[in-house]
Design an enzyme around this catalytic site. Structure first.
Site, mmCIF file in Angstrom:
data_model
loop_
_atom_site.group_PDB
_atom_site.id
_atom_site.type_symbol
_atom_site.label_atom_id
_atom_site.label_comp_id
_atom_site.label_asym_id
_atom_site.label_seq_id
_atom_site.Cartn_x
_atom_site.Cartn_y
_atom_site.Cartn_z
ATOM 1 N N GLU A 1 0.824 -1.208 0.000
ATOM 2 C CA GLU A 1 0.000 0.000 0.000
ATOM 3 C C GLU A 1 0.858 1.257 0.000
ATOM 4 O OE1 GLU A 1 -4.195 -1.390 1.994
ATOM 5 O OE2 GLU A 1 -2.714 -0.486 3.333
ATOM 6 N N CYS B 1 3.322 8.733 0.992
ATOM 7 C CA CYS B 1 3.831 7.807 2.003
ATOM 8 C C CYS B 1 4.111 6.477 1.328
ATOM 9 C CB CYS B 1 2.810 7.661 3.125
ATOM 10 S SG CYS B 1 3.312 6.542 4.447
ATOM 11 N N CYS C 1 5.838 -6.471 8.207
ATOM 12 C CA CYS C 1 6.795 -5.843 9.113
ATOM 13 C C CYS C 1 7.201 -6.853 10.183
ATOM 14 C CB CYS C 1 6.171 -4.609 9.759
ATOM 15 S SG CYS C 1 7.334 -3.583 10.694
ATOM 16 N N CYS D 1 5.143 -3.448 16.648
ATOM 17 C CA CYS D 1 4.746 -2.341 17.524
ATOM 18 C C CYS D 1 3.269 -2.530 17.866
ATOM 19 C CB CYS D 1 4.987 -1.011 16.838
ATOM 20 S SG CYS D 1 6.735 -0.689 16.483
ATOM 21 N N CYS E 1 0.324 -0.514 16.172
ATOM 22 C CA CYS E 1 0.372 -0.371 14.710
ATOM 23 C C CYS E 1 -0.273 -1.560 14.026
ATOM 24 C CB CYS E 1 1.831 -0.231 14.268
ATOM 25 S SG CYS E 1 2.041 -0.021 12.487
ATOM 26 N N ASN F 1 -4.925 6.158 15.634
ATOM 27 C CA ASN F 1 -5.921 5.763 14.642
ATOM 28 C C ASN F 1 -6.382 4.337 14.911
ATOM 29 O OD1 ASN F 1 -5.888 8.170 12.915
ATOM 30 N ND2 ASN F 1 -3.760 7.588 12.537
ATOM 31 N N CYS G 1 -2.115 6.938 9.643
ATOM 32 C CA CYS G 1 -0.884 6.453 10.236
ATOM 33 C C CYS G 1 -1.132 5.197 11.076
ATOM 34 C CB CYS G 1 -0.276 7.552 11.104
ATOM 35 S SG CYS G 1 1.271 7.087 11.875
#
Length: 402
Positions: free
Chosen positions: A115, A129, A136, A140, A143, A322, A365
């Site tokens: 994305e 971005c 990943c 975290c 996230c 978010n 984010c």
């Protein structure tokens, strides 16, 4: 011939075995020259000139058809068509938020997806971005992207083509410094950029070249969760702006929020940041701090943040959390975010509150995640309604760049 071929091989070291024409879009100048030599299209004496000619067509004009290269002979164009391609990866989904944010789901080799998000009204105009990995490894806890396992690293070409696809969509060819929509690039998408520093560095070389896409290095920001050994190297190799995904001021809490901190604790991270080349008030480090209700948003933590950053030219981006499905956190109350920002501002640090963008299309984010992991649109809308009920809308005057 061996040295040029080694350079070319490295550009595809993380890429699955390819079949069919070789893509040229995304290659560096050196790789473009080397691939022409490797395919016996030109001798070494003419390779640099021919590569520069192709470079301008690919990166200044953004052509996707060799026949548009009007100063290249017809015979050579036919040969190029047989061996290479200028086609972009496929956009499998394009979403536009109510606030103008655009999210692109892009299909790469082997069908994997990544994305990329364009955010208008950031910096001088708009920021793109980009992602450096699919998935990943950092996990975290706040996230959404971190809940998707790492699939693989992206090549430099795959990073650059994210920029090219967005420019296609926005009609930004040929390159011009007037009325551009994409003026800033932020490596804040999927993945940890410093785990792929070689490809990120090559991609920045392509994106910043003044004869091509021409986005200056001072308008390119690389965000890291704190891969300490690579931070000074990033500055030496790329001259890009540095952003740190911080989110806590003590090791105990940061170990929980950003598990990488267990390997590289805050004291080591701060030493590496101070070693970043050319830090000054004109080249400040951006510290990203996601606001989590009752977790890291107290005024005591605001004061600790000021103390931690003392002596480092800094800007602190406060990011309202978010929401995403299954998250254990809530966003801080808006009054608390403003009070936190007030402490930091009074200490002399710029502390903008980042206005959430693209929440309705899960482009904000910390929300990026590839299509195979995403929720249904109906579920997304339900979660959005719940999130809106939990917190007040951001005041109009609290806008900030990403």
């Amino acid at each position: 011939m061996n040295a040029p071929l080694k350079t070319l091989d490295l550009s595809f070291s993380n890429r699955p075995e390819m079949s069919g024409p070789v893509p040229l879009a995304g290659l560096t100048r050196a790789q473009l020259r080397d691939v022409l030599i490797a395919h016996d299209l030109v001798d070494e004496k003419k390779a640099k000139m021919r590569a520069e000619q192709l470079w301008r067509w690919i990166y200044h004009y953004g052509v996707t058809d060799f026949d548009e290269m009007t100063n290249v002979s017809k015979a050579l164009r036919e040969t190029l068509k047989a061996k290479f391609t200028l086609a972009r990866p496929e956009i499998t989904e394009r979403q536009v938020s109510v606030d103008g944010t655009r999210k692109y789901l892009i299909k790469l080799e082997s069908g994997i997806e990544v994305e990329t998000v364009f955010i208008p009204g950031v910096g001088r105009s708009g920021a793109l971005c980009v992602s450096s990995q699919v998935g990943c490894t950092l996990n975290c806890t706040f996230c959404h992207t971190g809940t998707q396992p790492l699939v693989r690293n992206l090549t430099a070409a795959e990073i650059v083509t994210q920029v090219m696809i967005a420019r296609d969509d926005l009609g930004e060819w040929p390159t011009s410094n007037e009325d551009r929509e994409i003026t800033n690039i932020v490596f804040m998408g999927m993945g940890e950029p410093l785990y792929t520093l070689d490809t990120v560095s090559d991609a920045i070389d392509v994106i910043s070249d003044h004869e091509g896409i021409a986005i200056g290095r001072r308008r390119i920001t690389v965000s890291t969760s704190g891969v300490v050994p690579k931070i000074p190297e990033l500055g030496e190799r790329t001259k890009a702006m540095l952003a740190i995904s911080l989110h806590a001021t003590n090791d105990a809490l940061r170990n929980e929020l950003v598990p990488l901190n267990k390997k590289y604790p805050i004291a080591e991270l701060m030493d590496a940041i101070r070693a970043y080349p050319d830090l000054s008030n004109a080249k400040r480090v951006t510290f990203e701090y996601v606001m989590l209700k009752g977790v890291n948003d107290s005024l005591a933590e605001a004061r600790a943040l000021v103390k931690l950053l003392r002596g480092i030219p800094s800007k602190i981006n406060l990011i309202p959390f978010n929401p995403w499905p299954g998250s254990p956190y809530e966003c801080s109350d808006w009054d608390q975010i403003e009070a936190f920002a007030d402490v930091v501002n009074k200490a002399g640090y710029a502390s903008p509150i980042r206005t959430p963008r693209g929440r309705d299309i899960f482009a904000a984010c910390g929300q990026l995640k590839s299509e195979s992991q995403k929720i249904r649109a109906s579920e997304r809308r339900r979660l959005e309604r719940e999130a809106e009920e939990k917190q007040d809308a951001s005041p109009e005057d609290q806008t900030s760049q990403a």
